[in-house]
Write a protein that holds these residues in place. Sequence first.
Motif, PDB file in Angstrom:
ATOM      1  N   MET A 134     -59.402 -36.295  29.962  1.00  0.00           N
ATOM      2  CA  MET A 134     -59.998 -37.160  30.968  1.00  0.00           C
ATOM      3  C   MET A 134     -58.909 -37.621  31.924  1.00  0.00           C
ATOM      4  N   ALA A 135     -59.330 -38.262  32.998  1.00  0.00           N
ATOM      5  CA  ALA A 135     -58.406 -38.870  33.949  1.00  0.00           C
ATOM      6  C   ALA A 135     -58.707 -40.363  34.015  1.00  0.00           C
ATOM      7  N   ILE A 136     -57.797 -41.127  34.604  1.00  0.00           N
ATOM      8  CA  ILE A 136     -58.098 -42.537  34.831  1.00  0.00           C
ATOM      9  C   ILE A 136     -59.281 -42.662  35.786  1.00  0.00           C
ATOM     10  N   VAL A 137     -59.290 -41.848  36.844  1.00  0.00           N
ATOM     11  CA  VAL A 137     -60.367 -41.885  37.843  1.00  0.00           C
ATOM     12  C   VAL A 137     -61.101 -40.550  37.849  1.00  0.00           C
ATOM     13  N   GLY A 138     -62.421 -40.620  37.799  1.00  0.00           N
ATOM     14  CA  GLY A 138     -63.229 -39.408  37.822  1.00  0.00           C
ATOM     15  C   GLY A 138     -64.680 -39.727  37.527  1.00  0.00           C
ATOM     16  N   PRO A 139     -65.544 -38.722  37.533  1.00  0.00           N
ATOM     17  CA  PRO A 139     -66.949 -38.944  37.224  1.00  0.00           C
ATOM     18  C   PRO A 139     -67.157 -39.378  35.768  1.00  0.00           C
ATOM     19  N   ARG A 140     -68.300 -39.997  35.514  1.00  0.00           N
ATOM     20  CA  ARG A 140     -68.653 -40.359  34.145  1.00  0.00           C
ATOM     21  C   ARG A 140     -68.768 -39.085  33.308  1.00  0.00           C
ATOM     22  N   PRO A 141     -68.165 -39.039  32.094  1.00  0.00           N
ATOM     23  CA  PRO A 141     -68.268 -37.839  31.251  1.00  0.00           C
ATOM     24  C   PRO A 141     -69.700 -37.648  30.753  1.00  0.00           C
ATOM     25  N   ALA A 142     -70.253 -36.477  30.957  1.00  0.00           N
ATOM     26  CA  ALA A 142     -71.660 -36.211  30.658  1.00  0.00           C
ATOM     27  C   ALA A 142     -71.852 -35.610  29.267  1.00  0.00           C
ATOM     28  N   LEU A 143     -73.037 -35.843  28.707  1.00  0.00           N
ATOM     29  CA  LEU A 143     -73.437 -35.231  27.451  1.00  0.00           C
ATOM     30  C   LEU A 143     -73.852 -33.781  27.686  1.00  0.00           C
ATOM     31  N   PRO A 144     -73.675 -32.902  26.693  1.00  0.00           N
ATOM     32  CA  PRO A 144     -74.101 -31.503  26.865  1.00  0.00           C
ATOM     33  C   PRO A 144     -75.590 -31.376  27.203  1.00  0.00           C
ATOM     34  N   VAL A 145     -76.440 -32.225  26.603  1.00  0.00           N
ATOM     35  CA  VAL A 145     -77.878 -32.139  26.892  1.00  0.00           C
ATOM     36  C   VAL A 145     -78.166 -32.539  28.332  1.00  0.00           C
ATOM     37  N   GLU A 146     -77.358 -33.447  28.875  1.00  0.00           N
ATOM     38  CA  GLU A 146     -77.524 -33.839  30.271  1.00  0.00           C
ATOM     39  C   GLU A 146     -77.133 -32.700  31.201  1.00  0.00           C
TER      40      GLU A 146
ATOM     41  N   LEU B  30     -73.886 -29.678  39.101  1.00  0.00           N
ATOM     42  CA  LEU B  30     -72.784 -29.042  38.384  1.00  0.00           C
ATOM     43  C   LEU B  30     -71.461 -29.188  39.119  1.00  0.00           C
ATOM     44  N   GLY B  31     -71.511 -29.493  40.411  1.00  0.00           N
ATOM     45  CA  GLY B  31     -70.285 -29.681  41.189  1.00  0.00           C
ATOM     46  C   GLY B  31     -69.461 -30.870  40.735  1.00  0.00           C
ATOM     47  N   ARG B  32     -70.085 -31.828  40.024  1.00  0.00           N
ATOM     48  CA  ARG B  32     -69.335 -32.996  39.557  1.00  0.00           C
ATOM     49  C   ARG B  32     -68.385 -32.625  38.414  1.00  0.00           C
ATOM     50  N   LEU B  33     -68.553 -31.416  37.862  1.00  0.00           N
ATOM     51  CA  LEU B  33     -67.659 -30.949  36.797  1.00  0.00           C
ATOM     52  C   LEU B  33     -66.387 -30.305  37.357  1.00  0.00           C
ATOM     53  N   ALA B  34     -66.242 -30.307  38.666  1.00  0.00           N
ATOM     54  CA  ALA B  34     -65.066 -29.683  39.288  1.00  0.00           C
ATOM     55  C   ALA B  34     -63.802 -30.496  39.092  1.00  0.00           C
ATOM     56  N   VAL B  35     -63.941 -31.766  38.707  1.00  0.00           N
ATOM     57  CA  VAL B  35     -62.777 -32.610  38.417  1.00  0.00           C
ATOM     58  C   VAL B  35     -62.937 -33.197  37.017  1.00  0.00           C
TER      59      VAL B  35
ATOM     60  N   LEU C 259     -69.759 -35.948  43.921  1.00  0.00           N
ATOM     61  CA  LEU C 259     -69.454 -34.797  44.763  1.00  0.00           C
ATOM     62  C   LEU C 259     -68.578 -35.201  45.940  1.00  0.00           C
ATOM     63  N   SER C 260     -68.868 -36.364  46.506  1.00  0.00           N
ATOM     64  CA  SER C 260     -68.051 -36.869  47.609  1.00  0.00           C
ATOM     65  C   SER C 260     -66.633 -37.146  47.143  1.00  0.00           C
ATOM     66  N   TYR C 261     -66.509 -37.738  45.950  1.00  0.00           N
ATOM     67  CA  TYR C 261     -65.170 -38.010  45.404  1.00  0.00           C
ATOM     68  C   TYR C 261     -64.403 -36.711  45.171  1.00  0.00           C
ATOM     69  N   ALA C 262     -65.057 -35.717  44.557  1.00  0.00           N
ATOM     70  CA  ALA C 262     -64.391 -34.445  44.253  1.00  0.00           C
ATOM     71  C   ALA C 262     -63.888 -33.759  45.519  1.00  0.00           C
ATOM     72  N   ALA C 263     -64.614 -33.942  46.623  1.00  0.00           N
ATOM     73  CA  ALA C 263     -64.246 -33.277  47.872  1.00  0.00           C
ATOM     74  C   ALA C 263     -63.150 -33.995  48.639  1.00  0.00           C
ATOM     75  N   SER C 264     -62.967 -35.293  48.371  1.00  0.00           N
ATOM     76  CA  SER C 264     -62.034 -36.075  49.201  1.00  0.00           C
ATOM     77  C   SER C 264     -61.026 -36.873  48.396  1.00  0.00           C
TER      78      SER C 264
ATOM     79  N   LEU D 109     -57.007 -43.027  47.251  1.00  0.00           N
ATOM     80  CA  LEU D 109     -58.379 -43.313  46.833  1.00  0.00           C
ATOM     81  C   LEU D 109     -58.418 -43.695  45.359  1.00  0.00           C
ATOM     82  N   ASP D 110     -57.683 -42.964  44.521  1.00  0.00           N
ATOM     83  CA  ASP D 110     -57.640 -43.294  43.096  1.00  0.00           C
ATOM     84  C   ASP D 110     -57.119 -44.709  42.867  1.00  0.00           C
ATOM     85  N   LEU D 111     -56.043 -45.059  43.562  1.00  0.00           N
ATOM     86  CA  LEU D 111     -55.484 -46.404  43.408  1.00  0.00           C
ATOM     87  C   LEU D 111     -56.483 -47.466  43.860  1.00  0.00           C
ATOM     88  N   SER D 112     -57.230 -47.185  44.926  1.00  0.00           N
ATOM     89  CA  SER D 112     -58.236 -48.127  45.419  1.00  0.00           C
ATOM     90  C   SER D 112     -59.346 -48.329  44.397  1.00  0.00           C
TER      91      SER D 112
END
Length: 459
Positions: A378-390, A399-404, A430-435, A440-443
């Motif tokens: 994991m990272a300090i900043v990133g999307p919420r970790p998803a369950l496999p069923v989700e 699925l693009g949210r899994l890019a980070v 998706l917006s976070y992953a792209a930019s 931004l992480d520190l913010s």
Amino acid sequence: MKAATFDLPLTAVTPALPTARLAALGLDLVDATPARTIAALLAPGRRRAFFMNAHCCNVHRRNRAYREAVAGADALLPDGIGVELAGRMTGQRLTANLNGTDLVPALLEQAAAQGKSVYLFGGKPGTARAAAAALQARIPALTIAGTRDGYDGAADADAVVDDINESGADIVLVALGVPMQELWLHRHAGQLNAPLTLGVGALFDFLAGNVSRAPAWLRKARAEWVWRLAQEPRRMARRYLAGNPGFLARAALKAWGPESLAAAQSRLLDVTLSFTALVLLSPVLAVTALAIKIDSSGPVLFRQTRVGHNGRPFTMLKFRSMGVDAEARRAALLASSDREGVCFKAKADPRVTRVGRFIRRFSIDELPQIINVLKGEMAIVGPRPALPVEVAAYPPRALGRLAVKPGLTGVWQVSGRASVGFDKMVEMDLSYAASRTLLLDLSLIARTFGAVLGGRGAY
């Protein structure tokens, strides 16, 4: 602190030390086991050895005189996790971390067995003597040829050289700090009679007990620098919090090019913050574990498979906030979800314990994920970790949210958490992953404190 020992025949014929050129650093570093390194340093002949860590490399970059001193050394010994990480950037792995705090006492054990003597020069008044006494207590056969402090005792360089030579020392340890110790040895190399000279940094302080070493588990994790930072924040903050990121960024730039700077900076931020948090929050972690154990039966930690970066599964850690039968009861509660979309969340979830409601309210249940961050899952900043069923129910765009890497905090986490619908969460991620940027992480990290205290969507 017991010195490491190595089973090494004293009569062995020792070839020259092998070295490897780390492309990310542009330096030839010793690539050998501690035992072979010690044998080579103590073999007949004259040698000058310096330890090279991330701080040394930073000084090397900006100090011409220090670069000349380093170029004149006979052996450069890799010291610390920073150098190791720089090597890994180009797929290079050195045989061993040859840090001075472990290597030098082991070297002196072998030196004592060979009847060699040592001179200690440097440190505050009294520190060299205290370090010498500690060494003799641990290595009774070791001969201390002399000691001299690095303050008034270093004022007259010619007197220092004369004192060392008159002592007949076989080994000279110089602890004046980087770069002064290397410059001093380089400047006076031709005047010193001792076959082996080494710059040893803070070794005398460790030996004398002026500075305590990190616990064994922290040293094993290669994070002793976090302990040093906690002990001396004013002196070490610039070196570690500013110097280390710069070191890795420059190594990444040299190894991979500009596109890797963001990844290197992000990982360093993760490691720095997570180790610091683990140390500072250890009382909170201990009290929480005890409260969970008293409140309900079952393990303190809850382990669950989540989907990480690029769809790779990992075991996420949390403090257990529900009863032990929570997973078995989940299917029966799906219809009571307060949240639209594929992610289940119920404000009045009957599975949550009394302690669980408190630690969820202040996000304390998430703290064990610091370990997932340290492991790189994991990272300090990133999307919420998803369950496999989700993830199995995700529409293609989600699925693009899994890019980070998933994160402890992120846009969703500081924007209302469970009160934010699934579709909106996906767009945020998706917006976070792209930019994403370091700024931004520190913010987002700064905004996390307000989100935790406000508690919006935390249940």
